[in-house]
Design a protein around this motif. Sequence first.
Motif, PDB file in Angstrom:
ATOM      1  N   MET A 198       0.838  -1.185   0.000  1.00 10.66           N
ATOM      2  CA  MET A 198       0.000   0.000   0.000  1.00 10.66           C
ATOM      3  C   MET A 198       0.882   1.247   0.000  1.00 10.66           C
ATOM      4  O   MET A 198       1.831   1.351   0.767  1.00 10.66           O
ATOM      5  N   ASP A 199       0.568   2.200  -0.864  1.00  9.82           N
ATOM      6  CA  ASP A 199       1.334   3.437  -0.935  1.00  9.82           C
ATOM      7  C   ASP A 199       1.098   4.285   0.298  1.00  9.82           C
ATOM      8  O   ASP A 199      -0.023   4.380   0.803  1.00  9.82           O
ATOM      9  N   LYS A 200       2.176   4.913   0.751  1.00  7.46           N
ATOM     10  CA  LYS A 200       2.076   5.801   1.902  1.00  7.46           C
ATOM     11  C   LYS A 200       1.350   7.079   1.485  1.00  7.46           C
ATOM     12  O   LYS A 200       1.695   7.703   0.482  1.00  7.46           O
ATOM     13  N   ILE A 201       0.343   7.461   2.248  1.00  6.86           N
ATOM     14  CA  ILE A 201      -0.417   8.672   1.970  1.00  6.86           C
ATOM     15  C   ILE A 201       0.327   9.854   2.565  1.00  6.86           C
ATOM     16  O   ILE A 201       0.699   9.847   3.734  1.00  6.86           O
ATOM     17  N   LYS A 202       0.552  10.874   1.732  1.00  9.06           N
ATOM     18  CA  LYS A 202       1.236  12.076   2.200  1.00  9.06           C
ATOM     19  C   LYS A 202       0.219  13.051   2.781  1.00  9.06           C
ATOM     20  O   LYS A 202      -0.924  13.109   2.333  1.00  9.06           O
ATOM     21  N   TYR A 237       7.001  15.934  19.464  1.00  8.85           N
ATOM     22  CA  TYR A 237       6.834  15.426  18.103  1.00  8.85           C
ATOM     23  C   TYR A 237       5.907  16.320  17.293  1.00  8.85           C
ATOM     24  O   TYR A 237       5.830  16.220  16.079  1.00  8.85           O
ATOM     25  N   GLY A 238       5.163  17.192  17.978  1.00  7.83           N
ATOM     26  CA  GLY A 238       4.252  18.076  17.279  1.00  7.83           C
ATOM     27  C   GLY A 238       3.823  19.227  18.164  1.00  7.83           C
ATOM     28  O   GLY A 238       4.015  19.201  19.383  1.00  7.83           O
ATOM     29  N   THR A 265       7.238   8.567  12.952  1.00  3.06           N
ATOM     30  CA  THR A 265       6.645   7.800  11.855  1.00  3.06           C
ATOM     31  C   THR A 265       5.576   6.838  12.370  1.00  3.06           C
ATOM     32  O   THR A 265       5.420   6.630  13.568  1.00  3.06           O
ATOM     33  N   GLY A 266       4.871   6.252  11.426  1.00 11.46           N
ATOM     34  CA  GLY A 266       3.913   5.196  11.722  1.00 11.46           C
ATOM     35  C   GLY A 266       2.811   5.613  12.683  1.00 11.46           C
ATOM     36  O   GLY A 266       2.291   6.725  12.621  1.00 11.46           O
ATOM     37  N   ALA A 322       0.783   9.219  13.473  1.00 13.56           N
ATOM     38  CA  ALA A 322      -0.677   9.329  13.380  1.00 13.56           C
ATOM     39  C   ALA A 322      -1.263   9.825  14.699  1.00 13.56           C
ATOM     40  O   ALA A 322      -2.145  10.691  14.714  1.00 13.56           O
ATOM     41  N   ASN A 323      -0.767   9.296  15.804  1.00  9.59           N
ATOM     42  CA  ASN A 323      -1.235   9.712  17.121  1.00  9.59           C
ATOM     43  C   ASN A 323      -0.878  11.170  17.387  1.00  9.59           C
ATOM     44  O   ASN A 323      -1.699  11.934  17.914  1.00  9.59           O
TER      45      ASN A 323
END
Length: 111
Positions: free
Chosen positions: A1-5, A33-34, A50-51, A55-56
């Motif tokens: 599956m392609d990584k969604i940017k 991280y953000g 990443t990963g 997302a979190n």
Amino acid sequence: MDKIKLPKKIKIGYQDYTFQEWSKNLASSNEAYGEFFQKEKAIGLSKTDTGISHANTLLHELLHGVMYQWNTNLNEKDEEKVCSTIANGLTTVMRDNPWFLDYFKQNVKEG
């Protein structure tokens, strides 16, 4: 599956917020991280995160945006706790139930 940017921006409430990618040095100096920047209308995210962690982090920062746009007026400590709790909980639900996001996307479209 392609990584969604990530797109260049995201809409929260009536306002658009741009995404800023942080270098490893900037993320380390902020010890984060953000971060959600209300005045700059931006969300900073570490390039090294990443990963599921990324997302979190993204969900966590979006929750800060929601808290700001809907004027919850929590103090900084309480807002951080609420955003962390909800982001961690929802990330876990989505990871443990892979069908959930497709179901949610389909049903949100139906209005």
